[in-house]
Scaffold this motif. Sequence first.
Motif, PDB file in Angstrom:
ATOM      1  N   SER A  87       0.844  -1.199   0.000  1.00 50.35           N
ATOM      2  CA  SER A  87       0.000   0.000   0.000  1.00 50.35           C
ATOM      3  C   SER A  87       0.878   1.248   0.000  1.00 50.35           C
ATOM      4  O   SER A  87       1.343   1.678  -1.044  1.00 50.35           O
ATOM      5  N   GLN A  89       3.948   1.948   1.355  1.00 45.88           N
ATOM      6  CA  GLN A  89       5.398   1.803   1.240  1.00 45.88           C
ATOM      7  C   GLN A  89       6.152   2.802   2.121  1.00 45.88           C
ATOM      8  O   GLN A  89       7.192   3.340   1.759  1.00 45.88           O
ATOM      9  N   LYS A  93       9.897   4.881   2.103  1.00 43.49           N
ATOM     10  CA  LYS A  93       9.952   6.353   2.113  1.00 43.49           C
ATOM     11  C   LYS A  93      10.712   6.859   3.334  1.00 43.49           C
ATOM     12  O   LYS A  93      11.387   7.878   3.278  1.00 43.49           O
ATOM     13  N   PHE A 103      12.152  -3.750  -4.612  1.00 43.48           N
ATOM     14  CA  PHE A 103      11.801  -3.730  -6.032  1.00 43.48           C
ATOM     15  C   PHE A 103      12.705  -4.621  -6.873  1.00 43.48           C
ATOM     16  O   PHE A 103      12.341  -5.018  -7.974  1.00 43.48           O
ATOM     17  N   PRO A 110       4.183  -6.213  -7.817  1.00 45.21           N
ATOM     18  CA  PRO A 110       3.548  -4.886  -7.900  1.00 45.21           C
ATOM     19  C   PRO A 110       2.151  -4.927  -8.510  1.00 45.21           C
ATOM     20  O   PRO A 110       1.359  -4.029  -8.267  1.00 45.21           O
ATOM     21  N   ALA A 111       1.831  -5.962  -9.297  1.00 40.82           N
ATOM     22  CA  ALA A 111       0.490  -6.035  -9.891  1.00 40.82           C
ATOM     23  C   ALA A 111      -0.580  -6.111  -8.806  1.00 40.82           C
ATOM     24  O   ALA A 111      -1.743  -5.814  -9.056  1.00 40.82           O
ATOM     25  N   PHE A 112      -0.181  -6.494  -7.583  1.00 41.43           N
ATOM     26  CA  PHE A 112      -1.159  -6.608  -6.503  1.00 41.43           C
ATOM     27  C   PHE A 112      -1.013  -5.492  -5.478  1.00 41.43           C
ATOM     28  O   PHE A 112      -1.570  -5.556  -4.386  1.00 41.43           O
ATOM     29  N   HIS A 113      -0.288  -4.465  -5.888  1.00 43.64           N
ATOM     30  CA  HIS A 113      -0.210  -3.266  -5.065  1.00 43.64           C
ATOM     31  C   HIS A 113      -1.641  -2.735  -4.873  1.00 43.64           C
ATOM     32  O   HIS A 113      -2.419  -2.684  -5.810  1.00 43.64           O
ATOM     33  N   ARG A 282      -9.229 -10.055  -5.899  1.00 49.42           N
ATOM     34  CA  ARG A 282      -9.326  -8.598  -6.062  1.00 49.42           C
ATOM     35  C   ARG A 282     -10.686  -8.079  -5.628  1.00 49.42           C
ATOM     36  O   ARG A 282     -10.815  -6.969  -5.133  1.00 49.42           O
TER      37      ARG A 282
ATOM     38  N   ASP B  54      -5.337  -2.996 -11.445  1.00 50.78           N
ATOM     39  CA  ASP B  54      -4.191  -3.737 -10.922  1.00 50.78           C
ATOM     40  C   ASP B  54      -3.277  -2.761 -10.183  1.00 50.78           C
ATOM     41  O   ASP B  54      -3.598  -1.570 -10.058  1.00 50.78           O
ATOM     42  N   GLY B  55      -2.168  -3.255  -9.691  1.00 51.18           N
ATOM     43  CA  GLY B  55      -1.282  -2.429  -8.878  1.00 51.18           C
ATOM     44  C   GLY B  55      -0.649  -1.264  -9.623  1.00 51.18           C
ATOM     45  O   GLY B  55      -0.151  -0.323  -9.012  1.00 51.18           O
ATOM     46  N   PHE B  56      -0.676  -1.314 -10.959  1.00 49.73           N
ATOM     47  CA  PHE B  56      -0.110  -0.229 -11.767  1.00 49.73           C
ATOM     48  C   PHE B  56      -1.196   0.776 -12.174  1.00 49.73           C
ATOM     49  O   PHE B  56      -0.990   1.580 -13.074  1.00 49.73           O
ATOM     50  N   SER B  90       2.299   9.397  -6.287  1.00 50.19           N
ATOM     51  CA  SER B  90       3.372   8.430  -6.053  1.00 50.19           C
ATOM     52  C   SER B  90       2.999   7.396  -5.001  1.00 50.19           C
ATOM     53  O   SER B  90       3.761   7.141  -4.088  1.00 50.19           O
ATOM     54  N   ASP B  91       1.812   6.808  -5.142  1.00 54.74           N
ATOM     55  CA  ASP B  91       1.435   5.816  -4.133  1.00 54.74           C
ATOM     56  C   ASP B  91       2.275   4.549  -4.282  1.00 54.74           C
ATOM     57  O   ASP B  91       2.636   3.932  -3.312  1.00 54.74           O
ATOM     58  N   MET B  92       2.626   4.189  -5.549  1.00 53.10           N
ATOM     59  CA  MET B  92       3.655   3.161  -5.711  1.00 53.10           C
ATOM     60  C   MET B  92       4.913   3.930  -6.089  1.00 53.10           C
ATOM     61  O   MET B  92       4.896   4.738  -7.008  1.00 53.10           O
ATOM     62  N   LEU B  93       5.972   3.695  -5.390  1.00 52.71           N
ATOM     63  CA  LEU B  93       7.177   4.485  -5.614  1.00 52.71           C
ATOM     64  C   LEU B  93       7.713   4.251  -7.019  1.00 52.71           C
ATOM     65  O   LEU B  93       7.707   3.133  -7.523  1.00 52.71           O
ATOM     66  N   ALA B  95      10.567   4.129  -7.914  1.00 54.48           N
ATOM     67  CA  ALA B  95      11.765   3.285  -7.883  1.00 54.48           C
ATOM     68  C   ALA B  95      11.477   1.870  -8.364  1.00 54.48           C
ATOM     69  O   ALA B  95      12.386   1.136  -8.746  1.00 54.48           O
ATOM     70  N   VAL B  96      10.208   1.479  -8.386  1.00 58.80           N
ATOM     71  CA  VAL B  96       9.869   0.152  -8.902  1.00 58.80           C
ATOM     72  C   VAL B  96      10.253   0.058 -10.379  1.00 58.80           C
ATOM     73  O   VAL B  96      10.510  -1.026 -10.896  1.00 58.80           O
ATOM     74  N   ALA B  99      14.430  -0.923 -11.093  1.00 57.75           N
ATOM     75  CA  ALA B  99      15.024  -2.257 -10.966  1.00 57.75           C
ATOM     76  C   ALA B  99      14.914  -2.993 -12.294  1.00 57.75           C
ATOM     77  O   ALA B  99      13.944  -2.825 -13.015  1.00 57.75           O
ATOM     78  N   THR B 148       6.846 -12.660 -27.770  1.00 58.47           N
ATOM     79  CA  THR B 148       6.584 -11.689 -26.703  1.00 58.47           C
ATOM     80  C   THR B 148       7.526 -11.815 -25.514  1.00 58.47           C
ATOM     81  O   THR B 148       7.585 -10.939 -24.680  1.00 58.47           O
ATOM     82  N   GLU B 149       8.274 -12.903 -25.422  1.00 59.78           N
ATOM     83  CA  GLU B 149       9.177 -13.087 -24.278  1.00 59.78           C
ATOM     84  C   GLU B 149      10.614 -12.683 -24.622  1.00 59.78           C
ATOM     85  O   GLU B 149      11.535 -12.977 -23.876  1.00 59.78           O
ATOM     86  N   ARG B 230       6.454  -2.648 -15.619  1.00 56.71           N
ATOM     87  CA  ARG B 230       7.920  -2.661 -15.676  1.00 56.71           C
ATOM     88  C   ARG B 230       8.416  -3.102 -17.046  1.00 56.71           C
ATOM     89  O   ARG B 230       9.456  -2.672 -17.526  1.00 56.71           O
TER      90      ARG B 230
END
Lengths: 453, 260
Positions: A87, A89, A93, A103, A110-113, A282, B54-56, B90-93, B95-96, B99, B148-149, B230
Amino acid sequence: MLENNATYNQFFDLFQQQDHSRLAGFDDFMQRQGVTFNLYKNDQFIEQTFPFDAIPRIIPTDEFAHLSRGLEQRVAALNAFLNDIYSEQKIIKAGIIPPDFVFGSKAYLPAFHGCRAPQDVRTHISGLDLVKDSASNEWLILEDNLRVPSGASYPLSIRRAYRQLFPQLFEKMSIAPSDNYGQLLSSMYEHVNPGGISVVLSPGRFNSAFYEHSYLARISDARLVTNSDLFVDNNVLYLKSFNGKRIRVGVVYRRLDDDFLDPLNFHRDSMIGVPNLMSVYRAGNVALLNAVGNGIADDKGIYYFVPKMIRYYLGEEPILSNAPTYLPWFDDDREFVLENLHKLVIKDVAEAGGYGVVFGSKLSQQQLSNLAAHIQAEPRRFIAQELIEFYDIPTQVDGQIVPRKSDLRMYILHGKDITVWAGGLTRFAREAGNYLVNSSQGGGFKDTWIMGA
Amino acid sequence: MIFNLSYQMTLAFNAPVRNHQFMLRLLPRLASGIVVQSQQLMVTGEHDAGRFYDGFSNRLICGQAIEAHRDFRVSYQAKLKRGTPAKQSSDMLTAVYLAPSKLTQCDAKRLSSWLELPSIYENSMTLAQALSHLVYQRMTYSAGTTHTEHTVSELIDNPVGVCQDYAHLLIALLRYYLIPARYVAGIAQGEGQSHAWVEAWIDGYWLGLDPTHDCLVHEDDPYIAFAVGRDFSDCPLNSGAFSGNATHTLTIQANLTPSS
């Protein structure tokens, strides 16, 4: 050095009076119950029994109370960390954990962030590995297992055999009962269940822990299923019942890794997952035990930061310590590690199961300099630990009682409360002087007796 | 700027399939500053599919077509407005996006010895553009040659591919310079099918770069993002599983035009 406490003496006094021919009963029991451990070796599928030694590890009451406090604290912090990482993070920070360690790890999903776990519980079943250091006489945490920790069924089922074979020991010694594990599981299911029945999802009978899957399903009053028994419709998970009806599923104690859980969201060629299971997750319509993405908290690189998590999330000092650990990623630590390589234990964070552990003392000069070059090239990939002279405990090998290195996996269940199960899996190394106790390395197991008050 | 977007995605099976579970990333990504003025979406067999993020912050359509079918269709028509993306809370940093990821992973030494990478540059913005141009120059466009890979390591050996490969190489280069970079999957005018480009986190904003066309992606340009991640593996537009012994072919026909 051999661990000793007064209770061991009490045990041996009683044990010597017993009819030792009855010891064969353990093997019979394991054969009959199918208590096996499956291994893949050289591409061969081997079903073997997990060697058992009747001499238990004994933990006095006050020691267990101390362990419990420390383990509850650690699991609370790890759960808080997982909720935070998926959530806000905040811990990154705040500069407490460098972003690279989260990371850069494959275990971070991250897809489940932003995807909340029912009741904010993610660490439903933790298996924490400890050893008791003979130098300080303190228990140290070696590893946190927060994905699919296995092994609880072995001490559980053997305890039943033990009581039948040697009832006198249980009459004369005050041993805390461990048979409430199933009850602890089912009340934990109840707490996180958004509605429906509970199932144990197994990859099937060729999995190394299939015996355990069926055992745990039985004692926790859950259905044992494989993926083909389940399907998703309109964001709800169902079990196909024999009469063609669908039964809603609210809890999945999954015994497969994230990678195989849902071919739409993870490895797309997984044949053992449930397509679209993650849409149910989800939607908040199913609790997955343990939560997806937990691997980031038991990553060997993150282990170093757990004491800092305890301070950060709970504002407390850690009750149980880590084994002294160095991260070559930090300049100071790297310098120390490279200078002391011959004395340290080096772990490759990319590997699990004991194959990626190297003892510096056993390497040649050439091997040491190769390893040093590896560490310099990819410092993030390694952690280094001081060699812990952990206690041996008395073990029967070929009819002789000899000292063997032993660790301890304790199981912590997190539902409404965090509860440490009054049992545990003690694993011992087969050979004298060996520090690796993993079952995949040929080690055996013992029961763990927590003494009652 | 207002755009009309329409597309039809078709999965054609050579034999009937059932219990088709799908997960689609085929809706405009609102977090990229897209405002939907009107839209119409039709999905085969969908009764009440799940809509999630999703998370993104990509929008997901999850559902199932249970009955036997040979075609699976998604059709979409919309009037969309592109505006300035809100400055990230910036709820997901970010910095992800620094990497190395599965498909962009490559040995930094190999990367820097393969390309003549700039060592002096005015600022991150000009550097990003220079890198995008470098990718455009070194890559050879060829449809159907890669899968695709395909990874950046493989691209160094054989710099041939499609927009996805261009994007991955640019992402690897930006990350080499410690600029957070992400993959964008969506629709661009003139492509007729799906497209992939890149965003770089510079001065607190996501700067769009299209290395396949050697240009910047401005907010007025006809690009509609469906998903970011990513690399490609985080943002497949279509994932599915079904029962039935069948192979399928996927086609996407898209049309994106500025609205008068």
